[in-house]
Design an enzyme around this catalytic site. Structure first.
Site, PDB file in Angstrom:
ATOM      1  N   ASP A 147      38.490  67.219  46.632  1.00 30.14           N
ATOM      2  CA  ASP A 147      38.281  66.017  47.434  1.00 30.14           C
ATOM      3  C   ASP A 147      39.574  65.568  48.121  1.00 30.14           C
ATOM      4  OD1 ASP A 147      35.752  66.088  46.466  1.00 30.14           O
ATOM      5  OD2 ASP A 147      35.785  64.092  45.534  1.00 30.14           O
ATOM      6  N   HIS A 190      41.261  67.743  43.171  1.00 30.52           N
ATOM      7  CA  HIS A 190      41.750  67.126  44.409  1.00 30.52           C
ATOM      8  C   HIS A 190      42.828  67.989  45.034  1.00 30.52           C
ATOM      9  CE1 HIS A 190      39.970  63.720  42.213  1.00 30.52           C
ATOM     10  NE2 HIS A 190      39.707  63.228  43.409  1.00 30.52           N
TER      11      HIS A 190
END
Length: 739
Positions: free
Chosen positions: A98, A250
């Site tokens: 993300d 991430h």
């Protein structure tokens, strides 16, 4: 510049019949463009947090979330009345990242994935895609998938429906512009597992479903956003059994060095344990979510990327300009304060033997009936012998008739001439003067009894060719009058002290200035080539080698404009005329000696602080609003307060030097909201007018009759004694001059 064109003498010179308006359109477009760029920058960079999804922002009821979703798979199709979910098969891991792409961490993660032949799904933020389009294309080129993570990373559940649509649409356009493809996968920011969905979250998921998106949540969070350590990230991302998982990691949003290091160990460990990695669609058995973008979406996406790139570069450039402007403003404040202190210490130093020779005072007058009597009577009250020459320049209001009816002493002469302009009137007075020392006075000015005497004392030094006096605002009662009073004391007078020490005085004000007649004749008298004849004349004297100084004790009172319209006209003429004079005397930049000091110090100072910095003032105002809305308003207000405090300190010191009461400084903060804007708009219009070559007419300021002669005039010299003094002075001047 306009002085190169043939000029028709007189105040009513030729002008364009249609006023120049294009520059206002240009200014409006520029300000609106800057405001739009700041709005985009603020929305994408500062309105919402772009940090990693640190779990639920808020907890709330979930009564409307279907049980099939709460207990279902992490991939949700909410388009139909009965939502469907899907989950990865056994021993299958859909690795997701993300908040990217990030120019530092995403390439490192892609490198690890390539080495272990793993494909993943990257949920990207639209503004990050626009900033890194090449990196976004590389993600797809490596065989990975893209998903939408909104445009600016807000909590979709807290947004109105229109803004959710905007966030998804703009993010999709960014992807379409960067890659030529679109994605039907969505991961809402700050989401986690199915059972964490609230009613507001479910509304956002349903709306996204109706717009064609599959919502992808997670089943296993590595919590790498906490940066808990490499081993901890590996443990969090490792399944407890063999059930399929969608693992959250991430590739942006902060320091991801632990994520990269953990990934290098996690992939071979899980592969060795029998797990295989797949994209989200492959893991749940769905067709590829990546589709070719429509041509119109691709071009709109390219335009969006271009706008974001341009705004980012433009704001970066303007940011450096503002830093430079702030530093220069602080340096200027320090310089003028140091110069003012030094100048005040030198104020009592005599220039030489006292100057007692008589002075010719020249008063050009055009429709000055409202204040001419007060001006002349104040000169008659001088404690220094004076000859007063009033040149009526074709007045239509009876100015000359009024003076002649007053039965003034014989050393007051009134000369009538046809209207030819202020420079012509001054030259007429210079030609009629019998004294070597001249004082040039505006018809709206009242002198203190000792002003003439103080003004001529520097002429004891034979190098001095002109002296600037201290003009003060008499009608300072209203707010506009107070603002101008502050400007005269703080702005004009502090600058004059600095110019005096630097020997580069650019302007002796027309309201109160002393000159050597021989110096004026040496430069050809007062020129008609600019609207700022006082500035033009002063610069010519400096270039001729004469020293121009400031005598703050020579005080005279002048009427300031009493309306914004009148102030605009006056300052417009001043500024435009100053630009003309600067252009006319630009050759001083390359000269040596006194002319070089004027060029490199005086003209440089004027260009920097009276032209360029005011042009940045609208940008400063727009940035201030931007900071209050999108940045830390406390910090912005603190910076504004510090700047205002610096101005107040300068104002207090300037008022102290001028012997003024500082009470008027209460109006200084208000000056930032009307007066300051008016002044920089004047500079903008003047510069545009000058660049366009438009000629302005001479504009006379409206008089209000607020001037009063001194209540108790000093004894005037006897006419016969004064006549003898004139005769002796004229004879000496003819015999050999004074230089």
């Amino acid at each position: 510049m306009s002085q190169r064109r043939r000029r028709t003498p007189g105040r009513h010179g030729s002008v364009r019949s249609v006023p120049l308006r294009t520059h206002w359109l240009l200014l409006t477009v520029t300000v609106l463009t800057l405001a739009a760029a700041l709005l985009i920058q603020g929305y994408t960079q500062h309105l919402y947090g772009t940090a990693a999804d640190e779990a639920a922002l808020s907890q709330g009821p979930n009564a409307t979330v279907p049980s099939a979703v709460v207990h279902g798979g992490p991939v949700i199709d909410a388009a139909a009345d009965q939502p469907r979910t899907a989950a990865p098969g056994p021993n299958t891991i859909a690795l997701t990242f993300d908040d990217g792409p990030d120019p530092r961490w995403t390439p490192q993660i892609l490198d690890v994935l390539r080495r272990f032949h793993v494909h993943a799904t990257f949920f990207v933020i639209g503004d990050q895609v626009a900033a890194n389009p090449g990196l976004t294309r590389q993600i797809l080129a490596d065989g990975n998938q893209l998903g939408i993570h909104t445009f600016s990373h807000p909590d979709l559940g807290s947004l109105p429906a229109w803004q959710r649509t905007f966030e998804l649409r703009e993010a999709q356009l960014a992807v379409a512009g960067a890659t030529g493809q679109t994605s039907s996968l969505l991961r809402p920011p700050y989401s986690s597992t199915d059972d964490a969905l609230t009613d507001r979250d479910w509304q956002a998921v349903q709306q996204a479903g109706r717009q064609g998106y599959l919502t992808v949540l997670t089943t296993q969070d590595s919590e790498d956003w906490r940066r808990p350590g490499i081993e901890r990230i590996i443990d969090n991302a490792t399944p407890a059994g063999h059930q399929g998982q969608i693992v959250l990691m991430h590739d942006a949003g902060g320091d991801r060095s632990q994520s990269v290091a953990a990934l290098e160990q996690l992939l071979p460990r899980l592969q060795g344990a029998g797990f295989h990695f797949a994209t989200v669609s492959d893991a749940v058995g769905l067709p590829s979510p990546m589709k070719p973008a429509r041509t119109v979406d691709h071009w709109q996406g390219l335009a969006l990327i271009a706008v974001l790139w341009s705004s980012d570069r433009m704001l970066g450039f303007i940011g450096w300009l503002l830093y430079a402007a702030g530093a220069l403003s602080v340096l200027r404040a320090a310089a003028v304060l140091v110069a003012a202190r030094r100048h005040s210490r030198l104020a009592g130093t005599p220039w030489g033997p006292p100057v007692t020779q008589p002075v010719s005072v020249i008063v050009p007058a055009y429709n000055e009936s409202a204040g001419i009597e007060a001006a002349v009577r104040s000169l008659l009250a001088s404690d220094h012998p004076v000859e007063i020459i009033v040149v009526d320049d074709g007045s239509t209001d009876g100015t000359a008739d009024l003076l002649e009816s007053l039965r003034l002493p014989p050393w007051v002469r009134v000369i009538r001439q046809r209207n030819a302009g202020k420079p012509a009137a001054l030259n007429t007075g210079i030609g009629a003067a019998t004294c070597e020392l001249l004082v040039l006075v505006d018809g709206d000015t009242v002198f203190e009894p000792d002003a003439v005497r103080m003004l001529v004392q520097p002429f004891a030094d034979p190098r001095v060719g002109a002296v600037s006096g201290n003009a003060k605002v008499v009608n300072r009662g209203g707010l506009l009058g107070r603002w101008q009073h502050i400007e005269y004391v703080v702005g004009f007078n502090l600058d004059r002290r600095l110019f005096d020490l630097a020997q580069c005085m650019p302007t002796v004000p027309g309201a109160v200035g002393g000159f050597r007649r021989s110096a004026l004749l040496g430069v050809g008298g007062v020129s008609e080539e600019t609207l700022a004849e006082d500035t033009d004349l002063t610069m010519a004297l400096c270039r001729a080698g004469w020293r121009v100084v400031y005598e703050e004790r020579a005080k005279a009172w002048t009427e300031a404009p009493a309306s914004l319209g009148a102030l605009w006209k006056q300052r417009y003429r001043w500024c435009y005329g100053t630009l003309q004079a600067m252009w006319k005397h630009r050759g001083a930049l390359l000269q040596r000696g006194p002319a070089g000091r004027l060029g490199r110090r005086g003209l440089g100072y004027l260009m920097l602080f009276q032209v360029l910095l005011p042009l940045l003032a609208p940008v400063v105002d727009v940035f201030a609003v931007y900071g209050l809305v999108f940045l830390d308003p406390v910090r912005i207000l603190g910076l504004w307060g510090a700047f205002l405090l610096l101005q107040l300190l300068m104002g207090w010191y300037a008022f102290r030097l001028d012997g003024e009461r500082p009470g008027a400084l209460w109006a200084l903060p208000l000056q930032q909201f009307v007066y300051r804007q008016l002044m920089y708009l004047v500079v903008i219009q003047s510069l545009c007018t000058a660049l366009a070559g438009t000629r302005l007419r001479w504009q006379r300021m409206e008089r209000y009759g607020s001037l009063r002669a001194p209540a108790q005039p000093a004894p005037a010299p006897q006419p016969t004694a004064l006549a003898d003094a004139w005769h002796d002075e004229a004879s000496a001047a003819r015999a050999g001059g004074h230089r």
